[in-house]
Design a protein around this motif. Structure first.
Motif, PDB file in Angstrom:
ATOM      1  N   SER A  16       0.932  -1.177   0.157  1.00  0.00           N
ATOM      2  CA  SER A  16       0.010  -0.088   0.033  1.00  0.00           C
ATOM      3  C   SER A  16       0.990   1.052  -0.042  1.00  0.00           C
ATOM      4  O   SER A  16       1.693   1.314   0.695  1.00  0.00           O
ATOM      5  N   GLY A  17       0.507   2.313  -0.751  1.00  0.00           N
ATOM      6  CA  GLY A  17       1.272   3.610  -0.982  1.00  0.00           C
ATOM      7  C   GLY A  17       2.384   3.572  -1.807  1.00  0.00           C
ATOM      8  O   GLY A  17       2.744   4.439  -2.376  1.00  0.00           O
ATOM      9  N   THR A  18       2.347   2.285  -2.780  1.00  0.00           N
ATOM     10  CA  THR A  18       3.113   2.216  -3.875  1.00  0.00           C
ATOM     11  C   THR A  18       2.220   2.056  -5.245  1.00  0.00           C
ATOM     12  O   THR A  18       1.219   1.387  -5.160  1.00  0.00           O
ATOM     13  N   ALA A  76       1.825   9.242  -0.472  1.00  0.00           N
ATOM     14  CA  ALA A  76       1.000   8.664  -0.643  1.00  0.00           C
ATOM     15  C   ALA A  76      -0.069   9.032   0.877  1.00  0.00           C
ATOM     16  O   ALA A  76       0.242   9.497   1.674  1.00  0.00           O
TER      17      ALA A  76
END
Lengths: 512, 132
Positions: A185-187, A337
């Motif tokens: 998550s966040g990529t 993000a």
């Protein structure tokens, strides 16, 4: 004919880029204007998406975030000549967020038509492969080693050394495998490249194949990325038609689609999955470089690593190695993000501090509340408090603070976050995604989640926290791969840096 | 085997139990091995989903944008829990862990189409799209 660019990137589409593109075409038809509408990738300035651009003699002029209802007024204001409008941003290159970057891997992303080989070549494409052929396979491997490029999936293993191992291993067949199972998550760097500049990956993998003597490559993409899969498959067909892949080129490429297993981002589990098996981790040794896919020597690299190869080869190892700090050379696409005001892709040389990334570049939170915690490196990455914002962004500095940079995802949380819930989620996620091979990961994650529930409920907090800490030690040292081995990072960092969320006294440093 | 399973699911909406022996035979594997693969991966279903499938991201980047509360609103609106299908078979809602839309959260995907910045008005759009 005026060229207008509307991104086809999934994140731009998610916020209405398709509807904007349709509105522009309808408005142009209504006004009797002919224009050339290009669906480019995203520049990565996501708070401005959908961000459209128009080509003018003064360069490309951007507007955003555009909604379909803005389109008519944009035309009234002279959109086609870069005219004035409240949403006018000006030249994208002048936006500080983009101006401060050093774009090597993402040099073309958001600029070119992703499926135009002419665009790709016009913007420096295939210079890297040409230079690799001049240097020869041995020279190419040496160049990669000299560049200092390390695995961008998070492990940070030197790419050149991995390639040399495969090149030095003799076999009737060798493989290049691209790890595009970007589950953190966040990529989204892999996704952006697949959708915005797929030929760079084709070129990078072709160079890798040439360097180590492999004739077949696989790109493993997660099923959560349908747009990326579609674009990549079309790019391969185009490259084959142009003789850049296939028998003539001596290198074949195939896209393989995952099936929703996070653990398949781990390299040996990915290889199992490619072979059609359950995505369970393999014990190492043997290394994939010796016995990888179908038991053959295999280069398995992260997608960003392979997409960086053409830039390294085109401009030489030295130019790349001159960037960065310490043992982290070159650039890293940082993905800002979560709850960030200016969330987006920021490619820069290693060495920015976490504070610069979150506060200066990201502009704090989207909610306008204070930044409280930042998780770096995906679900297995540590949570950092503001007290640690002086940490420089490089592999070693983050490791020294019991964290990791992972695939470069930086997820920002405001002060409404409950770190006990985040610690619990890390354990729950490990339980959901564990491949089941190692007992600490398979069972420990479930027991950890239950114990954290007791902590949250206030049931014998200290004793249960001690149990969680003990369990984390077992996970860290008793797991084969990073899923079990790194789950302790978010859990322990949450407990250590945010003790007040676990019923413990606040740290003095955190109160500043 | 994964490309075969993806094709099955694209055609039948799931991996039907009677298909397992055929796949095993064709690949010279045991039924247990095929069953093992089918059940390992989250994507493969044992029975078809609803006509529309809404996947809502529950990973950290979306959590930081209040994604859990937004997801709860969506679930409540359709009277579903995670993994549930409406009685009329119109909609299935599933949890997903990251769609790579992490700077435009909270995010979701409806029938393969990405949706970002999910909030009250997008929930209305989703509702219209699935006809409820």
């Amino acid at each position: 004919m005026t060229k207008i660019f509307v991104p086809c990137d999934a994140a731009a589409r998610a916020v209405g880029a398709d509807r904007v593109a349709l509105a522009i075409q309808q408005e142009a038809a209504r006004r009797g204007v002919t224009l050339d509408l290009v669906r480019n990738g995203s520049r990565g300035l996501f708070w401005l998406e959908p961000m459209i651009e128009v080509e003018t003699p003064a360069g490309r002029i951007a507007y955003g975030p555009v909604t379909p209802s803005d389109v008519s007024a944009l035309f009234d204001g002279g959109l086609l000549d870069g005219g004035v409008h409240a949403l006018r941003i000006g030249r994208p290159e002048d936006v500080p967020f983009l101006k401060r970057q050093t774009r090597l891997t993402f040099a073309r992303c958001g600029i070119v038509d992703p499926l135009s080989l002419n665009d790709y070549r016009a913007h420096g494409g295939y210079r890297g492969l040409a230079r690799a052929r001049e240097l020869g396979p041995v020279g190419t491997v040496q160049e990669m080693t000299a560049s200092g490029l390390r695995g961008r999936g998070g492990a940070g293993f030197p790419t050149g050394i991995k390639w040399k191992t495969v090149a030095d291993t003799s076999a009737d067949r060798k493989y290049i495998v691209c790890n595009g199972d970007e589950g953190d998550s966040g990529t989204y760097a892999d996704r952006m490249l697949l959708e915005g500049d797929p030929f760079v990956l084709i070129e990078g993998m072709t160079i890798a194949g040439y360097a180590v003597g492999a004739t077949k490559g696989y790109i493993y993409v997660r099923s959560e990325y349908p747009d990326a899969i579609r674009t990549m498959e079309r790019a391969i067909v185009l490259a084959e038609a142009a003789g850049l892949l296939g028998a003539e080129a001596g290198f074949d490429l195939e896209v393989r689609v995952g099936a929703g297993a996070y653990v398949c981002g781990e390299e040996t589990s990915l290889l199992e999955s490619l072979e059609g098996k359950r995505g369970q981790v393999r014990a190492k040794p043997p290394l994939p470089a010796h016995k990888g896919l179908f038991g053959k020597p295999t280069v398995i690299n992260n997608l960003v690593t392979l997409a960086t190869v053409p830039a390294v080869m085109a401009d030489g190892a030295k130019a790349y190695a001159d960037l960065g700090m310490g043992r982290s050379r070159g650039t890293m696409p940082i993905q800002i993000a979560g709850n960030s005001k200016h969330g987006g892709l920021f490619e820069a040389a290693f060495g920015l501090t976490l504070g610069e990334i979150v506060d200066d570049i990201g502009g704090g939170t989207a909610s306008g509340r204070p930044v409280r915690a930042v998780q770096v490196g995906g679900p297995l990455g540590a949570y950092f408090s503001r007290a640690l914002f002086d940490t420089p962004f490089d592999y070693e500095s983050f490791a020294a603070r019991d964290g990791l940079i992972g695939h470069g995802g930086v997820v920002v949380f405001d002060d409404t976050v409950d770190m006990a819930r985040q610690a619990r989620f890390a354990l729950e996620f490990c339980a959901i995604e564990s491949c089941g091979k190692c007992t600490p990961c398979r069972i420990g994650s479930v027991r950890g989640t239950e114990t954290m529930d007791k902590v949250i409920a206030g049931d014998r907090r200290e004793a249960n926290l001690a149990l969680v800490e003990d369990l984390c030690q077992t996970l860290k040292f008793g797991s084969l791969c990073a899923l079990g081995g790194f789950t302790p990072y978010p859990v322990m960092s949450a407990i250590r840096h945010f003790p007040e969320d676990f019923g413990r006294p606040r740290l003095a440093a955190a109160a500043e | 085997m994964l490309p075969i399973l993806h094709d099955f699911q694209a055609t039948f909406g799931c991996i039907p139990a009677p298909a397992v022996p055929f796949i095993a035979e064709a690949l010279n594997l045991t039924r247990a091995e095929v069953h093992g693969v089918v059940t390992f991966y989250h994507d493969f279903r044992e029975k078809p989903a609803g006509r529309h499938v809404l996947k809502i991201c529950r990973a950290e980047a979306c959590q930081s944008m209040n994604g859990e509360a937004v997801a709860r609103q969506v679930l409540d609106r359709f009277g579903l829990d995670w993994g549930g299908t409406t009685p009329d078979g119109r909609l299935t809602i599933e949890a997903i862990y990251c769609l790579g839309l992490c700077s435009c959260g909270p995010s979701a995907m409806l029938d393969g189409q990405p949706i970002g910045r999910v909030g009250a008005s997008t929930i209305d759009d989703i509702s219209r799209e699935v006809g409820r």
